[in-house]
Design an enzyme around this catalytic site. Sequence first.
Site, PDB file in Angstrom:
ATOM      1  N   LYS A 110       0.857  -1.190   0.000  1.00  0.00           N
ATOM      2  CA  LYS A 110       0.000   0.000   0.000  1.00  0.00           C
ATOM      3  C   LYS A 110       0.891   1.237   0.000  1.00  0.00           C
ATOM      4  O   LYS A 110       1.687   1.434   0.918  1.00  0.00           O
ATOM      5  CB  LYS A 110      -0.910   0.018   1.238  1.00  0.00           C
ATOM      6  CG  LYS A 110      -1.630   1.362   1.475  1.00  0.00           C
ATOM      7  CD  LYS A 110      -2.522   1.348   2.716  1.00  0.00           C
ATOM      8  CE  LYS A 110      -3.107   2.735   3.022  1.00  0.00           C
ATOM      9  NZ  LYS A 110      -3.937   2.769   4.244  1.00  0.00           N
ATOM     10  N   ASP A 135      -2.613  10.326   3.488  1.00  0.00           N
ATOM     11  CA  ASP A 135      -4.003   9.925   3.687  1.00  0.00           C
ATOM     12  C   ASP A 135      -4.730  10.948   4.556  1.00  0.00           C
ATOM     13  O   ASP A 135      -4.652  10.916   5.778  1.00  0.00           O
ATOM     14  CB  ASP A 135      -4.045   8.533   4.354  1.00  0.00           C
ATOM     15  CG  ASP A 135      -5.476   8.055   4.582  1.00  0.00           C
ATOM     16  OD1 ASP A 135      -6.403   8.662   4.012  1.00  0.00           O
ATOM     17  OD2 ASP A 135      -5.644   7.057   5.318  1.00  0.00           O
ATOM     18  N   ASP A 192       1.765   6.660   5.359  1.00  0.00           N
ATOM     19  CA  ASP A 192       0.769   5.665   4.959  1.00  0.00           C
ATOM     20  C   ASP A 192       1.203   4.874   3.719  1.00  0.00           C
ATOM     21  O   ASP A 192       0.418   4.147   3.131  1.00  0.00           O
ATOM     22  CB  ASP A 192      -0.590   6.360   4.728  1.00  0.00           C
ATOM     23  CG  ASP A 192      -1.778   5.423   4.944  1.00  0.00           C
ATOM     24  OD1 ASP A 192      -1.597   4.378   5.600  1.00  0.00           O
ATOM     25  OD2 ASP A 192      -2.876   5.739   4.447  1.00  0.00           O
ATOM     26  N   GLU A 219      -9.376   3.632   2.404  1.00  0.00           N
ATOM     27  CA  GLU A 219      -8.899   3.689   1.021  1.00  0.00           C
ATOM     28  C   GLU A 219      -7.816   2.659   0.702  1.00  0.00           C
ATOM     29  O   GLU A 219      -7.630   2.289  -0.455  1.00  0.00           O
ATOM     30  CB  GLU A 219      -8.363   5.097   0.713  1.00  0.00           C
ATOM     31  CG  GLU A 219      -6.908   5.369   1.098  1.00  0.00           C
ATOM     32  CD  GLU A 219      -6.620   5.265   2.591  1.00  0.00           C
ATOM     33  OE1 GLU A 219      -7.588   5.327   3.382  1.00  0.00           O
ATOM     34  OE2 GLU A 219      -5.448   5.111   2.965  1.00  0.00           O
ATOM     35  N   ARG A 250      -7.565  -0.511   1.264  1.00  0.00           N
ATOM     36  CA  ARG A 250      -8.076  -1.756   0.674  1.00  0.00           C
ATOM     37  C   ARG A 250      -8.492  -1.549  -0.770  1.00  0.00           C
ATOM     38  O   ARG A 250      -8.451  -2.468  -1.580  1.00  0.00           O
ATOM     39  CB  ARG A 250      -9.208  -2.312   1.547  1.00  0.00           C
ATOM     40  CG  ARG A 250     -10.430  -1.442   1.627  1.00  0.00           C
ATOM     41  CD  ARG A 250     -11.297  -1.749   2.849  1.00  0.00           C
ATOM     42  NE  ARG A 250     -10.708  -1.230   4.087  1.00  0.00           N
ATOM     43  CZ  ARG A 250     -11.277  -1.364   5.289  1.00  0.00           C
ATOM     44  NH1 ARG A 250     -12.409  -1.998   5.422  1.00  0.00           N
ATOM     45  NH2 ARG A 250     -10.677  -0.873   6.367  1.00  0.00           N
ATOM     46  N   ASP A 303     -12.123   7.062   3.867  1.00  0.00           N
ATOM     47  CA  ASP A 303     -10.887   6.873   4.632  1.00  0.00           C
ATOM     48  C   ASP A 303     -10.459   5.403   4.674  1.00  0.00           C
ATOM     49  O   ASP A 303      -9.351   5.094   5.077  1.00  0.00           O
ATOM     50  CB  ASP A 303     -11.079   7.424   6.061  1.00  0.00           C
ATOM     51  CG  ASP A 303      -9.771   7.636   6.790  1.00  0.00           C
ATOM     52  OD1 ASP A 303      -8.709   7.575   6.123  1.00  0.00           O
ATOM     53  OD2 ASP A 303      -9.801   7.864   8.016  1.00  0.00           O
ATOM     54  N   LYS A 330     -10.098  12.886   8.122  1.00  0.00           N
ATOM     55  CA  LYS A 330      -9.550  12.598   9.452  1.00  0.00           C
ATOM     56  C   LYS A 330      -9.514  13.882  10.283  1.00  0.00           C
ATOM     57  O   LYS A 330      -9.403  14.970   9.733  1.00  0.00           O
ATOM     58  CB  LYS A 330      -8.113  12.072   9.313  1.00  0.00           C
ATOM     59  CG  LYS A 330      -7.992  10.687   8.727  1.00  0.00           C
ATOM     60  CD  LYS A 330      -6.535  10.249   8.674  1.00  0.00           C
ATOM     61  CE  LYS A 330      -6.397   8.847   8.079  1.00  0.00           C
ATOM     62  NZ  LYS A 330      -7.079   7.797   8.849  1.00  0.00           N
TER      63      LYS A 330
END
Length: 492
Positions: A258, A263, A281, A342, A344, A340, A270
């Site tokens: 990933k 993010d 991230d 995201e 996956r 959020d 967030k």
Amino acid sequence: MKPEITFSRSTKQPSGIAVILSGSDGKGSSGSEYADPEDVAARAAKIAAFSGKQLATVDVIAPAGSSADRILIVGTGEADARDEQFWIRLGGRICGAVKNAKRVTVWLDMQGSKSTPQEAVNVALGIMMRAYRFDTYKSKKNDDDKPKNVKFTIITSSATSAKRLLPQAEAVAGGVALARDLVNEPANILGPVEFAAHAKALARLGVKVDVLTEREMKKLGMGALLGVAQGSARPPRLAVMQWSGGRAKDKPVAFVGKGVVFDTGGISMKPAGGMEDMKGDMGGAAAVIGAMHAIAARKAKANVVGIIGLVENMPDGNAQRPGDIVTSMSGQTIEVLNTDAEGRLVLCDALWFCNDRFKPQIMVNLATLTGAIMVALGKHHAGMFCNDDALAEQISSAGKATAESVWRMPIGPEYDKMIDSKNADMKNIGGRFGGAITAAQFLKRFVGETPWAHLDIAGTAMGSVSSEINKSWGSGYGVRLLDRLVADNYER
Ligand code: BES
Ligand code: MG
Ligand code: ZN
């Protein structure tokens, strides 16, 4: 600090810091008389009530008769507790004690126990990992912070073989440093395109690198990954790295990462506090690129593919909304109930692409995927979700060997139901409970029958517990784990 490490069988002129080992049984380094002709080490240890406990230290000024400035006594504990991690941590401890010395000499052979080449190289690995600094943006470096070229000499009867093994350790340490750098780097500097350029740079090690652009991903139908990317002014990339060190007919081992360079949460934004941490991230992608570096630099006899999905998750006029339905490359549709969640969405297309294109014998993905994994496991283990017991065992062992620990978590049809959606094939969140598990369950829908593991490294990749071999925010977690997984199970 840039360490320069050499091995030698003996020295008569140690300068700077002389490192002398001492075990719980009172047996110490052999051959260190030139550094400590009067055996002040023994006296100092006695006064300091030093019992030789693992990594305990006593630091003294060297006596007039020594060419060294300081003598550092380091405990080596009980002989049978000196495992691989001990020697690595010893290197870290020694490196951490350098202060302003220019030279450090370590006597590794002990009375009654000669050091092996692997032990000597593990000490070197610990030194290299501890020496890491992220100070690119410190324009005013004070003297203590200035990177110094410290010369380490390791005195060992295995000097010749250790010298031969050193490049292997350098390969691994190089991969770890690369991963740490990428995690530490702020997102204004490191966007998807810039990250992909770091993947491209592995070409100099013989890695074949292809970078897919937005257009190419559109053609492949990667609607899930592209949905995340569409709120950012910076276009996404998918980098594909291939190392072919195995037989031509061997199916590759595949790693998928990933790589969300930042993010914000997107429209499901967030809160402000701590959001800066989301520059990390992309810790999964950093681990994959770092492992590819290590594997290529040490010329591993295996075929390994590394795939990283690189996007930025931003809120914007063009960003995806809660309730949007996207179609993944697999054809499965996803209702995006929280923008959020995201990671996956990025991984599902990267995993499907990887499986479809390379038919790998195993697939391991790494991701800073959920806050929930930290609630479950804290910061000392990554969560491992796996559809194959043999692979789970291999990863657990590699984790133990490298002290990059994993803890196996459950998956199963009960949890799978939690992500069914009324409006599409699935939704991207599973409700309040078991958040790390439903995320894994989501990924599982994109890996077919391939033996696969998902490592949730949200707690271990960044802001991790400081250790003898790491003081950096970005830990480089996963690089040594993946490298070891390959070395122990997939090399011919
Ligand atoms: N990148 C985060 C997970 C994360 C949180 C990593 C803290 C490192 C530290 C991920 O994209 C995320 O936002 N996950 C959500 C999922 C939720 C919306 C279902 C989370 O964990 O809250
Ligand atoms: Mg998120
Ligand atoms: Zn994320």
